[in-house]
Enzyme design. Sequence first.
Site, PDB file in Angstrom:
ATOM      1  CD  GLU A 184      50.577   3.888 -28.816  1.00  0.00           C
ATOM      2  OE1 GLU A 184      51.497   3.173 -28.410  1.00  0.00           O
ATOM      3  OE2 GLU A 184      50.652   4.573 -29.861  1.00  0.00           O
ATOM      4  CG  ASP A 220      70.972  23.075  -6.676  1.00  0.00           C
ATOM      5  OD1 ASP A 220      70.445  24.165  -6.410  1.00  0.00           O
ATOM      6  OD2 ASP A 220      71.750  22.906  -7.650  1.00  0.00           O
TER       7      ASP A 220
END
Length: 724
Positions: A610, A530
């Site tokens: 990777e 928030d």
Amino acid sequence: MILCDKGLFTLHTKNTTYQMKANSYGVLLHTYYGPRVSGCDLSYRIQYTDRSFAPNPDEDGGSRLFSLDAMPQEYSTCGVGDYRLPSLELELPCGSRSADLRYKSFRLEPGKYALEGLPAFRGPEGETLVVVLEDAAAQVDVELWYGVLEDYDIITRAVKIINRGGKTVKIRQAASLCLDFQRGDLDLITFDGKHVLERCPNRAPLVPGTRSVGSVRGTSSHQHNPFVILCEHDAGEDHGLCFAACLLYSGNFEAAVERAQFEDTRLVMGVHPYHFCWPLAPGESFTAPEAALCCSKEGFSTLSHRLHRCIRERLIQNPWAGQPQRVLINNWEATMFDFDAERLIKIAESAAPMGIGLFVMDDGWFGARDTDTAGLGDWTVNGRKLPGGLEALVPRIKALGMDFGIWIEPEMVNEDSELYREHPDWALHIPGRSKVRGRQQLVLDFSRKDVRDRVYGDLKKVLSSADISYVKWDMNRSLATAWSAALPAERQGEVYHRYVLGVYDMLEQMRRDFPSVLIEGCSGGGGRFDAGMLYYTPQIWCSDNTDAIDRLRIQYGTSFCYPVGTMGAHVSAVPNAQTGRSVPIETRGLVAMSGTFGYEMDLGQTTEEEKEIIRRQISFFKEHCKLIQEGDYYRLSDPFQNGPYTAWQQVSPDKREALVSIVTGTAHGAPPFLNLRLKGLDPALCYHVNDEGSYPGDVLMEAGWPLPMPWDDYQSAQLYLSAV
Ligand code: DGJ
């Protein structure tokens, strides 16, 4: 710009206007909020009409034309004739529960106000208007604070309630904002979900009655976010009138919207009235947290751009701002609690050559913490796992060319801990009731300064013991049995709010004592994501769900209010720990880099191929970090529609650069030919698109770019555009 003229208050931002007026009875009516208009008195739109069952205050003098219930209020009351959602409810010494406000005075203050002990958009630029209302019978003043951030198109509000009388008055509800509309034909969008699937947008037209979202969990919660949008039925990303309201608060909140009888709408947002009761002794004051309002007539993209810029520039304070971006590696998903110094060093050793600049040691380094049943509260290094303590470990990490970060969970305690054995009464607990555990832990009573002082003292020693430049502040359960042993019975209604103030207080202290430490917020992922937390913690772990495909939805929903740079996002191993899904490393990287970007896996376990992809991802992110995190963000598709792809785009403020990210869904035979229309480019500029030629901005926006043909599930593509 703030204009004040005999009870008429007009606030202009660059593109919006907000207005209120005290009428001849002294009632402060809300006259307008919307796209910028000239500052004439808009109260002509409020009609004085006899309405049945709409009672008339004394001042009406028998005309029956004036009723609180039939007019748009600036800050609604209760018990005196307005039956819609209240903003303020006072319990007077006689036991009545009501509030009745009349205009008293106003003042202008230089700069944008700050709030002591509470988060707020920062000044000093901006202007402040304070309109003072008075409840004569209660002898209470209510100050409505308005901050005008003109250039950002943001208006902030806060409310201060002052007891001017000689007796204690109880505040039962004090919302941060009330916003009345003289229309009922609006949609409400809320951002809802659960642990590991937070902030999913839900949109529905208002129907008569009230719809409310909120939290009574003590935190703002995974389930609902203190951010809502009201908009016209046809509003979309690029068109339509929309309004956003965002509460800067991290505890119990309520956002309630009522479509009332005369096709009018009221939004009330603030601290949740559940278990809230704040006795205000003579001379005392109470400040309701800040709320921010934003309006756009050009749809949600503009609304988000305005909020993002204001949050980035006027709310968060990142001590690393301006420094080269550090990509992080976190050991949690790789090891859980099962690690020692050598295991951590191994993970760090495999990460450093990739260009990773920050190593974060997660949960499990302290006390007797081998599982989640023990250790919380004992903030001393576990010498068995980390022999020689941080003093030994951190220099080894630094020697690899990486900074060091650490995980903490200050608000919690395990019963199996030294702290709990010493102070069992420091956990929130209702006398006579049995304990309620969450993740095997209890919640410390952070409304108490002595509790906070002890925990902070221990943490301060740890943070001072080594070169630490990042802290992950976690919080892993909802509050229950919220009763404080330090408050008398008649003040237990303060506990939830005092808890939040306590968290803010410790965060403030930590930021003061360790100004160069970046604090990342976390609450089991996004359970306390928030604007209140963002004031203290410039980034927040967005979700415990690191699955790239679920993240498309979570980050999409989060992006309506919160900028990309605030969203903690990491690449993790596959199959994913939350969903079991395996998504290609390219796609995992692309999704995480529309966030703070990091890795949460043992890179030593990856293949050479990777590793090479990861190296490229990291260097791409470092090169384009400013564009990614500070560019205007466009949602090009809605991942909740389950379409063939999800796409989004960042455009630099000067429109000379853009990045388009595309992730395909599940693959099907003979996929359609689709062209993706880009947004926000300069139609007159020509752009290089990757190495695939140059195209005019208008062409890319109107005719679009061909989407790659998926040859498997969850493929991805990035288009980097730079003006020729
Ligand atoms: C919840 C967080 O969201 C995770 O990232 C991790 O830090 C765990 N807590 C550790 O307990």
